[in-house]
Design a protein around this motif. Structure first.
Motif, PDB file in Angstrom:
ATOM      1  N   ILE A  63       0.843  -1.186   0.000  1.00 47.39           N
ATOM      2  CA  ILE A  63       0.000   0.000   0.000  1.00 47.39           C
ATOM      3  C   ILE A  63       0.881   1.239   0.000  1.00 47.39           C
ATOM      4  CG2 ILE A  63      -1.816   1.225   1.282  1.00 47.39           C
ATOM      5  CD1 ILE A  63      -2.112  -1.636   2.775  1.00 47.39           C
ATOM      6  N   GLY A  64       0.519   2.220  -0.773  1.00 49.74           N
ATOM      7  CA  GLY A  64       1.195   3.505  -0.742  1.00 49.74           C
ATOM      8  C   GLY A  64       0.320   4.524  -0.050  1.00 49.74           C
ATOM      9  N   THR A  65       0.933   5.468   0.644  1.00 52.31           N
ATOM     10  CA  THR A  65       0.186   6.579   1.229  1.00 52.31           C
ATOM     11  C   THR A  65       0.988   7.862   1.066  1.00 52.31           C
ATOM     12  OG1 THR A  65       1.107   6.271   3.453  1.00 52.31           O
ATOM     13  CG2 THR A  65      -0.962   5.157   2.985  1.00 52.31           C
ATOM     14  N   ASP A  66       0.268   8.942   0.966  1.00 50.97           N
ATOM     15  CA  ASP A  66       0.871  10.269   0.904  1.00 50.97           C
ATOM     16  C   ASP A  66       0.569  10.951   2.229  1.00 50.97           C
ATOM     17  OD1 ASP A  66       1.682  12.853   0.425  1.00 50.97           O
ATOM     18  OD2 ASP A  66       0.607  13.078  -1.459  1.00 50.97           O
ATOM     19  N   ARG A  67       1.578  11.101   3.049  1.00 49.16           N
ATOM     20  CA  ARG A  67       1.405  11.732   4.356  1.00 49.16           C
ATOM     21  C   ARG A  67       1.319  13.244   4.229  1.00 49.16           C
ATOM     22  NH1 ARG A  67       5.919  11.098   7.199  1.00 49.16           N
ATOM     23  NH2 ARG A  67       4.849  11.398   9.171  1.00 49.16           N
ATOM     24  N   TYR A  68       1.697  13.785   3.085  1.00 54.92           N
ATOM     25  CA  TYR A  68       1.659  15.216   2.774  1.00 54.92           C
ATOM     26  C   TYR A  68       2.376  16.033   3.840  1.00 54.92           C
ATOM     27  CZ  TYR A  68      -0.130  19.117   0.039  1.00 54.92           C
ATOM     28  OH  TYR A  68      -0.231  20.209  -0.789  1.00 54.92           O
ATOM     29  N   THR A  69       3.579  15.571   4.161  1.00 51.84           N
ATOM     30  CA  THR A  69       4.429  16.257   5.126  1.00 51.84           C
ATOM     31  C   THR A  69       5.708  16.701   4.424  1.00 51.84           C
ATOM     32  OG1 THR A  69       5.501  14.186   5.763  1.00 51.84           O
ATOM     33  CG2 THR A  69       3.580  14.861   7.054  1.00 51.84           C
ATOM     34  N   SER A  70       6.434  17.597   5.039  1.00 55.59           N
ATOM     35  CA  SER A  70       7.680  18.057   4.429  1.00 55.59           C
ATOM     36  C   SER A  70       8.815  17.057   4.638  1.00 55.59           C
ATOM     37  CB  SER A  70       8.073  19.421   4.987  1.00 55.59           C
ATOM     38  OG  SER A  70       8.209  19.339   6.385  1.00 55.59           O
ATOM     39  N   ASP A  71       8.670  16.168   5.596  1.00 58.03           N
ATOM     40  CA  ASP A  71       9.696  15.170   5.878  1.00 58.03           C
ATOM     41  C   ASP A  71       9.094  13.776   5.721  1.00 58.03           C
ATOM     42  OD1 ASP A  71      12.268  14.353   6.724  1.00 58.03           O
ATOM     43  OD2 ASP A  71      11.500  14.019   8.751  1.00 58.03           O
ATOM     44  N   GLU A  72       9.801  12.896   5.016  1.00 58.14           N
ATOM     45  CA  GLU A  72       9.336  11.523   4.794  1.00 58.14           C
ATOM     46  C   GLU A  72       7.876  11.503   4.335  1.00 58.14           C
ATOM     47  OE1 GLU A  72      10.225   9.829   8.679  1.00 58.14           O
ATOM     48  OE2 GLU A  72      11.996   8.893   7.806  1.00 58.14           O
ATOM     49  N   ARG A  73       7.631  12.113   3.202  1.00 58.00           N
ATOM     50  CA  ARG A  73       6.269  12.326   2.723  1.00 58.00           C
ATOM     51  C   ARG A  73       5.516  11.039   2.407  1.00 58.00           C
ATOM     52  NH1 ARG A  73       4.120  16.018  -2.350  1.00 58.00           N
ATOM     53  NH2 ARG A  73       2.025  15.169  -2.303  1.00 58.00           N
ATOM     54  N   PHE A  74       6.158  10.084   1.738  1.00 54.53           N
ATOM     55  CA  PHE A  74       5.445   8.890   1.290  1.00 54.53           C
ATOM     56  C   PHE A  74       5.737   7.699   2.186  1.00 54.53           C
ATOM     57  CE2 PHE A  74       6.132  11.503  -2.493  1.00 54.53           C
ATOM     58  CZ  PHE A  74       4.814  11.743  -2.824  1.00 54.53           C
ATOM     59  N   GLU A  75       4.719   6.874   2.348  1.00 53.46           N
ATOM     60  CA  GLU A  75       4.852   5.675   3.147  1.00 53.46           C
ATOM     61  C   GLU A  75       4.489   4.479   2.273  1.00 53.46           C
ATOM     62  OE1 GLU A  75       4.198   5.624   7.757  1.00 53.46           O
ATOM     63  OE2 GLU A  75       2.275   5.445   6.738  1.00 53.46           O
ATOM     64  N   VAL A  76       5.255   3.412   2.392  1.00 48.34           N
ATOM     65  CA  VAL A  76       4.955   2.151   1.721  1.00 48.34           C
ATOM     66  C   VAL A  76       4.728   1.131   2.824  1.00 48.34           C
ATOM     67  CG1 VAL A  76       5.764   0.388   0.115  1.00 48.34           C
ATOM     68  CG2 VAL A  76       6.381   2.781  -0.262  1.00 48.34           C
ATOM     69  N   ILE A  77       3.596   0.443   2.753  1.00 45.54           N
ATOM     70  CA  ILE A  77       3.195  -0.485   3.808  1.00 45.54           C
ATOM     71  C   ILE A  77       3.062  -1.873   3.197  1.00 45.54           C
ATOM     72  CG2 ILE A  77       1.470  -1.006   5.563  1.00 45.54           C
ATOM     73  CD1 ILE A  77       0.611   2.034   5.206  1.00 45.54           C
ATOM     74  N   TYR A  78       3.758  -2.831   3.789  1.00 49.75           N
ATOM     75  CA  TYR A  78       3.726  -4.221   3.348  1.00 49.75           C
ATOM     76  C   TYR A  78       2.835  -4.998   4.311  1.00 49.75           C
ATOM     77  CZ  TYR A  78       7.765  -2.625   0.731  1.00 49.75           C
ATOM     78  OH  TYR A  78       8.600  -1.927  -0.108  1.00 49.75           O
ATOM     79  N   ASN A  79       1.736  -5.529   3.815  1.00 45.57           N
ATOM     80  CA  ASN A  79       0.784  -6.300   4.593  1.00 45.57           C
ATOM     81  C   ASN A  79       1.147  -7.770   4.393  1.00 45.57           C
ATOM     82  OD1 ASN A  79      -1.480  -7.642   5.576  1.00 45.57           O
ATOM     83  ND2 ASN A  79      -2.932  -6.589   4.250  1.00 45.57           N
TER      84      ASN A  79
END
Length: 170
Positions: A63-79
């Protein structure tokens, strides 16, 4: 930090704490699921370890997510799931907005290929070492990533040719 973990998941956390202590960032429970956040640099080794040593052989989703932050913006989640014990854990990594890239895990699970392509297509996170990283939904020459937070809800006019919605009258 009070966590109620199954014996298998507690073994995973203990194993990661000893074998990947430098990469383990946090462990927490939410909605009866265990989340383990690790450094992105060794994600392939960590997931291979979880598969081979702790029998988390089933990759349910990436899963990808966009945290929309200035630091470490994108998250990849392995289920991932252990089919013997029915335990499920979510392994999370974060990548920066500038040049978002992470190692592909297609060498650990072949099924990761399609899932990584989807995350790439929707968020622009590149998976280094992927055997065929190309867009899966959008045209190859499409310049945008539709699930990023800054993407307009109604799309970008003229960016993609849309089918005619006027019914034919014959």
């Amino acid at each position: 930090m009070s966590l109620e973990l199954t014996e298998t998941v507690q073994g995973v956390v203990n194993g990661l704490s000893s074998d990947f202590s430098e990469d383990l960032i946090e462990v927490y429970n939410s909605c009866d699921h265990t989340y383990i956040r690790v450094e992105a640099e060794n994600i392939k080794e960590i997931l291979n370890y979880l598969k081979s040593k702790h029998h988390f052989i089933f990759l349910c989703d990436i899963i990808g997510t966009d945290r929309y932050t200035s630091d470490e913006r994108f998250e990849v989640i392995y289920n991932i799931m252990n089919l013997r014990t029915q335990d499920r854990i979510f392994v999370k990594i974060r990548v920066e907005e500038e040049d978002p890239a992470v190692d592909s895990v297609t060498s650990v699970w072949k099924a990761a290929g399609w899932m990584e392509r989807e995350v790439y297509d929707m968020y622009g996170v590149r998976f280094e070492g992927h055997p065929d990283l190309r867009r899966i939904y959008m045209p190859e020459d499409y310049e945008y990533y539709p699930l990023r937070k800054e993407f307009p809800l109604l799309g970008i006019p003229g960016s993609i040719e849309l089918p005619n919605t006027t019914p034919d009258t014959e």
